[in-house]
Motif scaffolding. Sequence first.
Motif, short mmCIF file in Angstrom:
data_model
loop_
_atom_site.label_atom_id
_atom_site.label_comp_id
_atom_site.label_asym_id
_atom_site.label_seq_id
_atom_site.Cartn_x
_atom_site.Cartn_y
_atom_site.Cartn_z
N LEU A 49 5.41 -21.79 -17.81
CA LEU A 49 5.73 -21.71 -16.32
C LEU A 49 6.44 -22.80 -15.80
N ASP A 50 6.05 -24.03 -16.27
CA ASP A 50 6.53 -25.31 -15.60
C ASP A 50 8.05 -25.44 -16.28
N ALA A 51 8.27 -24.87 -17.23
CA ALA A 51 9.89 -24.82 -17.59
C ALA A 51 10.59 -23.54 -16.83
N MET A 52 9.73 -22.58 -16.61
CA MET A 52 10.52 -21.59 -15.78
C MET A 52 10.85 -21.99 -14.39
N LEU A 53 9.92 -22.76 -13.66
CA LEU A 53 10.15 -23.40 -12.33
C LEU A 53 11.23 -24.30 -12.27
N ARG A 54 11.46 -25.26 -13.43
CA ARG A 54 12.40 -26.26 -13.38
C ARG A 54 13.83 -25.49 -13.55
N SER A 55 13.93 -24.36 -14.17
CA SER A 55 15.07 -23.60 -14.47
C SER A 55 15.79 -22.99 -13.06
N ILE A 56 14.86 -23.21 -12.03
CA ILE A 56 15.45 -22.56 -10.84
C ILE A 56 15.16 -23.95 -9.64
N GLY A 57 15.17 -25.12 -10.37
CA GLY A 57 15.15 -26.32 -9.27
C GLY A 57 13.93 -26.81 -8.93
N LEU A 58 12.61 -26.26 -9.33
CA LEU A 58 11.58 -26.37 -8.79
C LEU A 58 10.49 -27.14 -9.45
N ALA A 59 9.46 -28.08 -9.00
CA ALA A 59 8.79 -28.71 -9.82
C ALA A 59 7.08 -27.80 -9.59
N ARG A 60 6.29 -28.05 -10.46
CA ARG A 60 4.86 -27.62 -10.41
C ARG A 60 4.33 -28.03 -8.88
N ALA A 75 12.84 -12.25 -17.45
CA ALA A 75 12.30 -13.15 -16.49
C ALA A 75 13.32 -14.15 -15.95
N TRP A 76 14.37 -14.28 -16.64
CA TRP A 76 15.49 -15.53 -16.07
C TRP A 76 15.97 -14.62 -14.77
N ARG A 77 16.28 -13.32 -14.89
CA ARG A 77 16.80 -12.36 -13.68
C ARG A 77 16.04 -12.39 -12.74
N ASP A 78 14.81 -12.18 -13.05
CA ASP A 78 13.66 -12.22 -11.97
C ASP A 78 13.67 -13.68 -11.17
N LEU A 79 13.80 -14.80 -11.99
CA LEU A 79 13.67 -16.18 -11.54
C LEU A 79 14.69 -16.39 -10.33
N ARG A 80 15.85 -15.85 -10.85
CA ARG A 80 16.98 -15.89 -9.94
C ARG A 80 17.01 -15.40 -8.71
N ALA A 81 16.57 -14.32 -8.59
CA ALA A 81 16.26 -13.40 -7.52
C ALA A 81 14.97 -14.08 -6.66
N ILE A 82 14.06 -14.75 -7.13
CA ILE A 82 12.99 -15.47 -6.44
C ILE A 82 13.88 -16.48 -5.61
N ALA A 83 14.53 -17.46 -6.69
CA ALA A 83 15.27 -18.51 -5.89
C ALA A 83 16.19 -18.10 -4.85
N GLN A 84 16.86 -17.01 -4.76
CA GLN A 84 17.61 -16.57 -3.71
C GLN A 84 16.77 -16.24 -2.52
N LYS A 85 15.74 -15.67 -2.64
CA LYS A 85 14.73 -15.44 -1.71
C LYS A 85 14.12 -16.43 -0.82
N LEU A 86 13.83 -17.61 -1.62
CA LEU A 86 13.56 -18.88 -1.29
C LEU A 86 14.68 -19.57 -0.40
#
Length: 296
Positions: A174-185, A285-296
């Motif tokens: 999960l930490d790695a997934m967050l880092r992929s969209i520029g977020l830290a835990r 999951a990567w596709r979902d993460l990009r969509a989340i980053a766009q919402k943020l």
Amino acid sequence: MSKPITDFDVNNLDPFEALVWQFEMGADEAIADEPLDRFKASESLRQNAANRQGFGAAARPGVQRPAGASARPAQAAGSGPAPMPAGADGGFLLSDTPHEARQSARDAAAAANSLEELKAAIEKFEGCALKKSASNTVFGTGNVEAKLVLVGEAPGAEEDRQGLPFVGPSGKLLDAMLRSIGLAREEVYITNILPWRPPGNRQPTTAEVAVCEPFVRRHLELIGPKVVVCLGGSSAKTLMEEDRGITRLRGTWKEVSFADGKKADLTAMFHPAYLLRTPEQKRLAWRDLRAIAQKL
């Protein structure tokens, strides 16, 4: 290789084979100093439920009540109605029905005006049997003013030991997934639908989720995030109020309203533990993460 262990010969096992059998049955770690007889506990719950019905069974057709017997237990004159059994805080017992326990959780959650008060209410709550077998109450961690809140299903073994969500192998992913969209835990907030680990990491029951749901919804209200991400099927079905599985719910969006009038965008994605077992799904999951980053 040891011989297969069956229920037929379980009473004749030597200590090592008995330990292996328990592990195969899901007892993968010691969680209490004394063994818990769940059969006896179940019988006790049934007896408590029957007692709380008074002599109501005698009023049903085909059930005869002895002559002169009253429909309720006798009380001393002027003593008033017999009090209902209550927990140490006057609220709830494990013998309550899921509906009663859920209402108690809803009342306790609504009375909490801060995360500290909500945590204290959860630790005091006795309406969910999972608390008896868990080592720790896993509340939540992260930035209490976060725009993004991640909601998992239930603590695992390592989370139960440390009292923190997502600290095991799935937490590292999960930490790695967050880092992929520029977020830290430290920039997000993480919690679970259930604050206690189900024994053997089994799937939470519908009743367990229903009882604990008011707590997680109040959790979200107190933080007031912009985006809420459900990690896994149980979390998605609960917060999105859907019967569809995670495969169909992931990637979809829904608006959720809080009691104070605030709203958040709600979506779902695969649980990191599932991605560890099924790495080919990481592309979704990567596709979902990009969509989340766009919402943020």
